[in-house]
Scaffold this motif. Structure first.
Motif, PDB file in Angstrom:
ATOM      1  N   LEU A  84       0.936  10.735  10.605  1.00  0.00           N
ATOM      2  CA  LEU A  84      -0.395  10.298  10.184  1.00  0.00           C
ATOM      3  C   LEU A  84      -0.439   8.779  10.029  1.00  0.00           C
ATOM      4  O   LEU A  84      -1.443   8.140  10.328  1.00  0.00           O
ATOM      5  CB  LEU A  84      -0.768  10.950   8.847  1.00  0.00           C
ATOM      6  N   GLY A  85       0.672   8.206   9.556  1.00  0.00           N
ATOM      7  CA  GLY A  85       0.745   6.755   9.407  1.00  0.00           C
ATOM      8  C   GLY A  85       0.579   6.039  10.732  1.00  0.00           C
ATOM      9  O   GLY A  85       0.001   4.951  10.798  1.00  0.00           O
ATOM     10  N   ILE A  86       1.072   6.661  11.809  1.00  0.00           N
ATOM     11  CA  ILE A  86       0.890   6.092  13.149  1.00  0.00           C
ATOM     12  C   ILE A  86      -0.598   6.030  13.479  1.00  0.00           C
ATOM     13  O   ILE A  86      -1.098   5.011  13.972  1.00  0.00           O
ATOM     14  CB  ILE A  86       1.639   6.940  14.196  1.00  0.00           C
ATOM     15  N   MET A  87      -1.316   7.121  13.202  1.00  0.00           N
ATOM     16  CA  MET A  87      -2.745   7.157  13.493  1.00  0.00           C
ATOM     17  C   MET A  87      -3.492   6.116  12.673  1.00  0.00           C
ATOM     18  O   MET A  87      -4.400   5.447  13.178  1.00  0.00           O
ATOM     19  CB  MET A  87      -3.308   8.554  13.212  1.00  0.00           C
ATOM     20  N   VAL A  88      -3.116   5.972  11.401  1.00  0.00           N
ATOM     21  CA  VAL A  88      -3.772   4.979  10.546  1.00  0.00           C
ATOM     22  C   VAL A  88      -3.559   3.576  11.097  1.00  0.00           C
ATOM     23  O   VAL A  88      -4.490   2.774  11.195  1.00  0.00           O
ATOM     24  CB  VAL A  88      -3.240   5.076   9.104  1.00  0.00           C
ATOM     25  N   SER A  89      -2.327   3.278  11.473  1.00  0.00           N
ATOM     26  CA  SER A  89      -1.995   1.948  11.980  1.00  0.00           C
ATOM     27  C   SER A  89      -2.775   1.627  13.249  1.00  0.00           C
ATOM     28  O   SER A  89      -3.337   0.534  13.390  1.00  0.00           O
ATOM     29  CB  SER A  89      -0.488   1.860  12.235  1.00  0.00           C
ATOM     30  N   TRP A  90      -2.838   2.576  14.173  1.00  0.00           N
ATOM     31  CA  TRP A  90      -3.554   2.349  15.423  1.00  0.00           C
ATOM     32  C   TRP A  90      -5.061   2.323  15.220  1.00  0.00           C
ATOM     33  O   TRP A  90      -5.765   1.535  15.848  1.00  0.00           O
ATOM     34  CB  TRP A  90      -3.172   3.422  16.443  1.00  0.00           C
ATOM     35  N   LEU A  91      -5.545   3.201  14.352  1.00  0.00           N
ATOM     36  CA  LEU A  91      -6.976   3.234  14.076  1.00  0.00           C
ATOM     37  C   LEU A  91      -7.451   1.910  13.501  1.00  0.00           C
ATOM     38  O   LEU A  91      -8.555   1.435  13.799  1.00  0.00           O
ATOM     39  CB  LEU A  91      -7.287   4.376  13.098  1.00  0.00           C
ATOM     40  N   ALA A  92      -6.605   1.285  12.680  1.00  0.00           N
ATOM     41  CA  ALA A  92      -6.935   0.010  12.057  1.00  0.00           C
ATOM     42  C   ALA A  92      -6.601  -1.184  12.951  1.00  0.00           C
ATOM     43  O   ALA A  92      -6.822  -2.331  12.556  1.00  0.00           O
ATOM     44  CB  ALA A  92      -6.196  -0.122  10.728  1.00  0.00           C
ATOM     45  N   GLN A  93      -6.056  -0.918  14.158  1.00  0.00           N
ATOM     46  CA  GLN A  93      -5.683  -2.002  15.074  1.00  0.00           C
ATOM     47  C   GLN A  93      -4.719  -2.980  14.411  1.00  0.00           C
ATOM     48  O   GLN A  93      -4.799  -4.196  14.595  1.00  0.00           O
ATOM     49  CB  GLN A  93      -6.926  -2.732  15.576  1.00  0.00           C
ATOM     50  N   PHE A  94      -3.793  -2.449  13.606  1.00  0.00           N
ATOM     51  CA  PHE A  94      -2.740  -3.209  12.923  1.00  0.00           C
ATOM     52  C   PHE A  94      -3.285  -4.203  11.901  1.00  0.00           C
ATOM     53  O   PHE A  94      -2.577  -5.118  11.485  1.00  0.00           O
ATOM     54  CB  PHE A  94      -1.840  -3.941  13.925  1.00  0.00           C
ATOM     55  N   ASN A  95      -4.535  -4.018  11.514  1.00  0.00           N
ATOM     56  CA  ASN A  95      -5.146  -4.871  10.492  1.00  0.00           C
ATOM     57  C   ASN A  95      -4.890  -4.240   9.122  1.00  0.00           C
ATOM     58  O   ASN A  95      -5.312  -3.107   8.865  1.00  0.00           O
ATOM     59  CB  ASN A  95      -6.652  -4.992  10.757  1.00  0.00           C
ATOM     60  N   VAL A  96      -4.207  -4.973   8.249  1.00  0.00           N
ATOM     61  CA  VAL A  96      -3.789  -4.419   6.961  1.00  0.00           C
ATOM     62  C   VAL A  96      -4.984  -3.992   6.118  1.00  0.00           C
ATOM     63  O   VAL A  96      -4.974  -2.924   5.496  1.00  0.00           O
ATOM     64  CB  VAL A  96      -2.915  -5.442   6.200  1.00  0.00           C
ATOM     65  N   VAL A  97      -6.032  -4.811   6.081  1.00  0.00           N
ATOM     66  CA  VAL A  97      -7.210  -4.475   5.276  1.00  0.00           C
ATOM     67  C   VAL A  97      -7.883  -3.222   5.830  1.00  0.00           C
ATOM     68  O   VAL A  97      -8.270  -2.310   5.079  1.00  0.00           O
ATOM     69  CB  VAL A  97      -8.203  -5.651   5.243  1.00  0.00           C
ATOM     70  N   ALA A  98      -8.008  -3.142   7.152  1.00  0.00           N
ATOM     71  CA  ALA A  98      -8.631  -1.965   7.768  1.00  0.00           C
ATOM     72  C   ALA A  98      -7.816  -0.707   7.517  1.00  0.00           C
ATOM     73  O   ALA A  98      -8.364   0.398   7.458  1.00  0.00           O
ATOM     74  CB  ALA A  98      -8.798  -2.200   9.269  1.00  0.00           C
ATOM     75  N   MET A  99      -6.503  -0.861   7.341  1.00  0.00           N
ATOM     76  CA  MET A  99      -5.646   0.305   7.068  1.00  0.00           C
ATOM     77  C   MET A  99      -5.997   0.973   5.744  1.00  0.00           C
ATOM     78  O   MET A  99      -5.849   2.190   5.593  1.00  0.00           O
ATOM     79  CB  MET A  99      -4.176  -0.114   7.046  1.00  0.00           C
ATOM     80  N   ILE A 100      -6.437   0.200   4.789  1.00  0.00           N
ATOM     81  CA  ILE A 100      -6.843   0.767   3.499  1.00  0.00           C
ATOM     82  C   ILE A 100      -7.987   1.752   3.715  1.00  0.00           C
ATOM     83  O   ILE A 100      -7.968   2.885   3.204  1.00  0.00           O
ATOM     84  CB  ILE A 100      -7.257  -0.342   2.519  1.00  0.00           C
TER      85      ILE A 100
END
Length: 367
Positions: free
Chosen positions: A291-307
């Motif tokens: 799931l962390g992989i999906m979060v990282s890609w969904l956010a385009q490696f943007n830390v704020v977007a990952m939240i």
């Protein structure tokens, strides 16, 4: 004799970077479309009022103080894993070993708590467990990184296989530690003394876990955006040849970055055993490594977007569970709604990055 050439009905081209307003307009439109489709599917399959279903989903996620706290705890754990994997992915090192690295951190924590729980003070044991978990997680990630750096092995398969090794290692020790014998479970570790447990703030230890992940999030944002190491990760991700040309030691960056990723995954395993579950199982990670992989890609490696991406996935998961309970539906229907929403949200990224051209009707043909 001339040949007739026709343009394809559809063709796709890469977009130039869109303005932020237009990007968010597409994403908001995708969310609205997802909710509309989910409402239609709900009415067709169940006959239920979709507004009641969505209301129940919201209540299931944040309807009470306890539910909200659980959501924040789950958000913190998932976000921690996504943050751990992001430096490697940004470097284009496909680390699929988050599950195993979490398990190794959890294993190290359980090992220390079981064998040292009666011999040293709890505060000291907490620190020892944390350090051991970080080291074990880092080593587990460093092994495929070393082979990749030295012999260019396939990191995707290597890290994936390391997950299964970690699962079997934990399974072996669970049999050694099982309580009672023959149960196949470790049970709550140090339940009577709570030695090695993170201290409670209020009525639970989730608060400390949330605070730890908040610190990791801020640190990762600074590390990737403003540090020299973060810059080197970006350059290696763009082109290893260019990185070598400008004097960056690619092998060193790969190993260093995976040590960091594994260390944070190990730290996550420590938080789960010492601060949340107080036990260890082979399924402790619960798929969060993927799931962390999906979060990282969904956010385009943007830390704020990952939240926000982590919040979305956890919110949907908890809300889906509440739908199943309240309306007596099986979990599959709740998963259908979750899948529809994620499909639209992830799919909208295509329209942000690419443009679809449709052939115009014309009586003229190119000869």
């Amino acid at each position: 004799m001339s040949k007739v050439h026709k343009e394809p009905l559809l063709h796709i081209t890469k977009r130039k970077e869109l303005p932020a307003k237009q990007t968010w307009a597409i994403r908001i439109g995708a969310i609205i479309a997802a909710l509309v489709v989910s409402a239609i599917v709900t009415m067709l399959l169940t006959g239920l009022d979709p507004f009641s279903v969505f209301g129940t989903m919201i209540y299931g996620a944040v309807g009470t103080e306890r539910k909200t706290l659980i959501l924040l705890k789950e958000l913190a754990i998932l976000l921690s894993v996504a943050l751990a994997l992001t430096p490697a992915f940004k470097m284009k090192f496909w680390n699929l070993g988050g599950e195993g690295q979490i398990l190794m951190g959890a294993w190290a924590t359980a090992l220390c708590m079981i064998y040292m729980g009666d011999t040293i003070p709890s505060f000291l044991l907490i620190i020892i467990c944390m350090v051991a978990a970080i080291i074990c997680g880092a080593i587990w990630a460093m092994i495929p990184a070393f082979f990749k750096a030295k012999w260019n092995t396939n990191e995707t398969l290597f890290t994936l296989m390391m997950n299964y090794v970690a699962i079997q290692l934990v399974a072996y020790f669970i049999i050694l530690w099982e309580v009672p014998k023959g149960s196949g479970k470790v049970g709550i570790i140090n339940q009577g003394t709570m030695t090695g447990w993170l201290p409670y703030i209020g009525t639970n230890s989730y608060i400390l876990v949330i605070l730890f992940v908040a610190i990791i999030t801020a640190g990762m944002y600074i590390y990737l955006k403003y540090s020299k190491h973060g810059y080197e990760i970006s350059v290696v991700g763009e082109s290893q040849r260019t990185a070598s040309y400008v004097g960056i030691k690619v092998d060193k960056v790969i190993i260093r970055t995976l040590l960091l990723s594994g260390a944070i995954c190990g730290f996550t395993g420590w938080m789960m055993v010492s601060g949340i579950d107080h036990t260890i199982t082979t399924t402790l990670a619960g798929g969060r490594g993927f799931l962390g992989i999906m979060v990282s890609w969904l956010a385009q490696f943007n830390v704020v977007a990952m939240i926000f991406a982590s919040m979305l996935i956890v919110f949907l998961g908890q809300g889906a569970g509440e739908i199943s309970t309240i309306f007596g539906l099986n979990q599959s229907f709740a998963d259908i709604l979750t899948g529809i929403i994620l499909f639209f949200i992830i799919g909208c990224e295509f329209f942000i990055n690419y443009k679809v051209h449709v052939r115009k009707k014309s009586g003229k043909e190119e000869a």
